[in-house]
Design an enzyme around this catalytic site. Structure first.
Site, PDB file in Angstrom:
ATOM      1  N   GLY A 102       0.787  -1.224   0.000  1.00 42.83           N
ATOM      2  CA  GLY A 102       0.000   0.000   0.000  1.00 42.83           C
ATOM      3  C   GLY A 102       0.816   1.269   0.000  1.00 42.83           C
ATOM      4  N   TRP A 140      -7.629  -4.464   1.463  1.00 43.41           N
ATOM      5  CA  TRP A 140      -7.829  -3.722   2.719  1.00 43.41           C
ATOM      6  C   TRP A 140      -8.801  -2.555   2.519  1.00 43.41           C
ATOM      7  CZ3 TRP A 140      -6.216  -7.200   5.686  1.00 43.41           C
ATOM      8  CH2 TRP A 140      -5.007  -7.867   5.455  1.00 43.41           C
ATOM      9  N   GLN A 195       2.342   6.118  43.288  1.00 44.51           N
ATOM     10  CA  GLN A 195       3.184   6.901  42.383  1.00 44.51           C
ATOM     11  C   GLN A 195       3.250   6.272  40.993  1.00 44.51           C
ATOM     12  OE1 GLN A 195       7.022   7.789  44.057  1.00 44.51           O
ATOM     13  NE2 GLN A 195       6.160   9.215  45.535  1.00 44.51           N
ATOM     14  N   ASP A 214      -3.013  -2.303  30.615  1.00 41.37           N
ATOM     15  CA  ASP A 214      -2.163  -2.820  31.689  1.00 41.37           C
ATOM     16  C   ASP A 214      -2.655  -2.338  33.064  1.00 41.37           C
ATOM     17  OD1 ASP A 214       0.230  -4.144  32.642  1.00 41.37           O
ATOM     18  OD2 ASP A 214       1.020  -2.134  33.018  1.00 41.37           O
ATOM     19  N   GLY A 218      -5.440  -4.196  34.782  1.00 43.46           N
ATOM     20  CA  GLY A 218      -5.203  -5.563  35.245  1.00 43.46           C
ATOM     21  C   GLY A 218      -5.996  -6.559  34.412  1.00 43.46           C
ATOM     22  N   GLU A 241      -3.611   4.449   5.877  1.00 43.58           N
ATOM     23  CA  GLU A 241      -3.488   5.873   5.549  1.00 43.58           C
ATOM     24  C   GLU A 241      -2.058   6.375   5.772  1.00 43.58           C
ATOM     25  OE1 GLU A 241      -6.017   7.936   4.527  1.00 43.58           O
ATOM     26  OE2 GLU A 241      -7.829   6.810   4.997  1.00 43.58           O
ATOM     27  N   PHE A 270      12.458   7.164   0.542  1.00 41.39           N
ATOM     28  CA  PHE A 270      11.492   6.057   0.464  1.00 41.39           C
ATOM     29  C   PHE A 270      12.117   4.849  -0.241  1.00 41.39           C
ATOM     30  CE2 PHE A 270       8.615   9.559   1.247  1.00 41.39           C
ATOM     31  CZ  PHE A 270       7.709   8.989   2.103  1.00 41.39           C
TER      32      PHE A 270
END
Lengths: 387, 248
Positions: free
Chosen positions: A141, A166, A283, A340, A343, A367, A387
């Site tokens: 793509g 896609w 903390q 995370d 939990g 995109e 590229f």
């Protein structure tokens, strides 16, 4: 001392006009009351909530930044806020609106004939005709100049051969905006779903954008009348200008996803007690949450500035690249970290973090991948095309 | 016939309300504000009446600082024809609001004044009733169904024992209950059109309203935190627990 809104520490709300805030709030209400009750189950069942299309259209969300033809003619910031709120619900919902508005209605509006605009745009704004956009091909793509799909002139018609991959909305689309090589360079064609030789096949077993339809499109000697060719653009600047519209919206969308994740994590950590105190009093949690707020704040300011530049007609594609790169990366990281913090709960669809994290794996790829956008900025800085 | 609908700006119903640390009120800095949900229901009903051809004009009115223009614009975007802001600082008590709306009634001569049954911030549930008394016209409060015919309104009211249906002569004051309707979503093109609809600003002084001062808020405090629950092993234990607390 006054207290700040945890989700808007920099009072970026004040940078918006009353209308922009009203537009955001109207979309937010739709997302909260209509979309979010459906989305987790749709994601689980890998189903796009097509039943929402009439309401999405009725609100005026399809082609909202276009002028005339039943469209609302909103400014760039308003379109961005629409994307933000939809993606606070789900990236799949925002993808549906991005594709319909920026990738299908925009090229017809910008490059189509008057007959094409009158035939398609009001129906598309009303959600009665759904579009999809065929640029990416199975071989890759990021290199559209190497396009394999070809259109050959045959009398007054064109014969289209090739495949696209896609493609969001592919299997529910009534029309496909298909980009193909011609002897005159790349051109755009409006392929109608009942044209002989055109086929859409849904891609199954996705682990991302599960509440959205993704397809492959096949063109086997599809005869397309010249009246369905977009007459007013030749070359890659056609499809790339569509992508620039859509990517602009995509810089806003992930702000919504990240905000949903942060809000959920703040609520969860505030209520969950461990070792005799809420998780949010530790903390380690605070450092994470604070860092998320920092990243969301800077992403919002980037998109806000981009919106103003777009309305002033000064938007540069590299500016969009910087924000697409920054904002999607920001949201993907935040969604993973929130997963995370939640939990075990974080692995279920009862919470939204893992759904957003999985969706954003697509958003960081489509995109223009993160790397592509980094190389765009690299080229902007150095003058060398790497590229 | 004109319908006058009143819109109060309140903390959005989705926001978890926080009391200011000095107990002087509820935190509104950086807090999302919206139209009082019962007022939004009243406006929806007024718009449906107009759409059925039973009213010609829907006017929305609000009392407060310039920030209430946001709620008035939302009302215009929902479909109201024009808006009136009555500018006023500080606390506006129900009697002040009722006196203000009476002045607007004298000015506009509506067939119906439609209010929410109460505002979700102070839950006073007084303004509609006071307005009916000052105006000396009938009232039909807690409406869950409204039908108009021959200069009368037939209103099903939500009362403790169920539904009570009454008929009132118009002009009258109606107040909406929760189940009257489900307000429409604001459409984005309507938001842009609302910018061009008229919004008139008056003040309490312009209207010659005397402020009422009967109620003084002494202090605010959050509700007490709920204690933890207790799991009992058997029905017998449950019964004895309830008895020991004097609940049975």
């Amino acid at each position: 001392m006054r207290s700040l809104d945890p989700l808007d520490l920099y009072e970026i709300d004040d940078l918006l006009s009353d209308e922009e805030r009203m537009i955001r709030d109207a979309v937010a209400r739709f997302v909260d009351e209509k979309a979010l009750p459906l989305i987790p189950k749709c994601f689980d069942e890998a189903r796009f909530p097509a039943e929402l299309i009439p309401e999405i259209a009725d609100l005026g969300l399809l082609g909202s930044s276009l002028e005339g033809y039943g469209c609302a003619g909103l400014n760039a910031t308003s379109y961005g806020l629409i994307c933000q709120e939809l993606e606070r619900g789900d990236s799949g919902l925002r993808s549906f609106v991005s594709v319909q508005s920026s990738l299908c209605m925009y090229p017809i509006h910008a490059f189509g004939s008057e007959e094409q605009k009158e035939r398609w745009l009001p129906e598309m704004a009303a959600g009665r005709v759904i579009g999809c956009f065929g640029l990416t091909e199975p071989h890759g793509g990021s290199d559209p100049s190497n396009m394999k799909t070809r259109a050959r002139k045959d009398g007054d018609d064109w014969i289209l051969n090739g495949a696209k991959m896609w493609i969001t909305n592919g299997n529910i689309a009534d029309i496909a905006i298909v980009w193909a090589q011609t002897d005159d360079g790349v051109q755009g064609f409006i392929v109608e779903k009942d044209f002989d030789g055109y086929e859409a096949r849904e891609i199954h077993a996705k682990m991302s954008l599960r509440a959205s339809i993704t397809s492959e499109l096949y063109f086997d000697n599809v005869r397309v009348p010249d009246a369905n060719r977009l007459p007013n653009v030749k070359g890659l600047k056609g499809p790339l200008s569509c992508l620039n519209q859509a990517r602009y919206g995509i810089t806003w969308g992930p702000i919504g996803a990240a905000t949903a994740c942060l809000k959920e994590a703040l609520d969860y950590c505030g209520e969950r007690e461990l070792f005799g105190r809420p998780v949010s009093a530790t903390q380690s949690a605070q450092v994470k949450l604070a860092d998320m707020a920092r990243r969301i704040t800077s992403a919002k300011l980037l998109s806000w500035r981009l919106g103003r530049l777009k309305d002033e007609g000064k938007l540069h594609p590299s500016q969009v690249s910087l924000a697409k790169w920054n904002n999607v990366r920001m949201a993907l990281d935040i969604a993973r970290e929130c997963r995370d913090l939640l939990g075990g709960s974080g692995i279920t669809l009862e919470y939204s973090a893992i759904r957003h994290a999985l969706n954003l794996e697509s958003v960081i790829t489509y995109e223009g991948t993160e790397t592509v956008h980094q190389l765009v900025i690299g080229r902007e800085l150095t003058g060398h095309n790497a590229f | 016939m004109k319908i006058l609908v009143t819109l109060k700006r309140v903390v959005d119903y989705n926001v978890r309300v926080r009391v200011k640390s000095d107990g002087s009120g509820v935190e509104t800095d950086g807090v999302k504000m919206s139209i009082n949900p019962f007022d939004e229901i009243a406006l929806e009903e007024a718009l449906r009446i107009k759409e059925r051809g039973e009213a010609e004009e829907v006017i929305v009115a609000s009392i407060g600082g310039d920030e209430v223009q946001q709620q008035l614009r939302t009302g215009l975007a929902m479909g109201a024809d024009r808006a009136i802001q009555v500018s006023a600082d500080g606390d506006v008590q129900p009697l002040t609001a009722a006196r203000t709306f009476l002045k607007l009634v004298e000015k506009e001569e509506p067939g119906i004044v439609f209010l929410g049954k109460q505002a979700i911030d102070d839950d006073a549930n007084q303004t509609g009733q006071m307005l009916a008394a000052l105006w000396d016209r009938p009232q039909a409060t807690f409406a869950s169904k409204v039908e108009l015919a021959d200069g009368k309104a037939t209103v099903a009211r939500e009362v403790d024992s169920g539904l009570e249906t009454i008929e009132v002569d118009l002009p009258a004051v109606l107040t909406s209950d929760l189940r009257l309707n489900e307000p429409r979503f604001v459409k984005l093109p309507e938001i842009m059109k609302a910018k061009r609809k008229p919004l008139e600003t008056l003040s309490l002084e312009d209207l010659g309203v005397e402020r009422a001062g009967g109620i003084e808020a002494v202090s605010y405090e959050p509700p007490p935190q709920r204690g933890g629950g207790k799991v009992v092993e058997s029905v017998d234990e449950l019964v004895s627990e309830l008895k020991s607390k004097g609940l049975l």
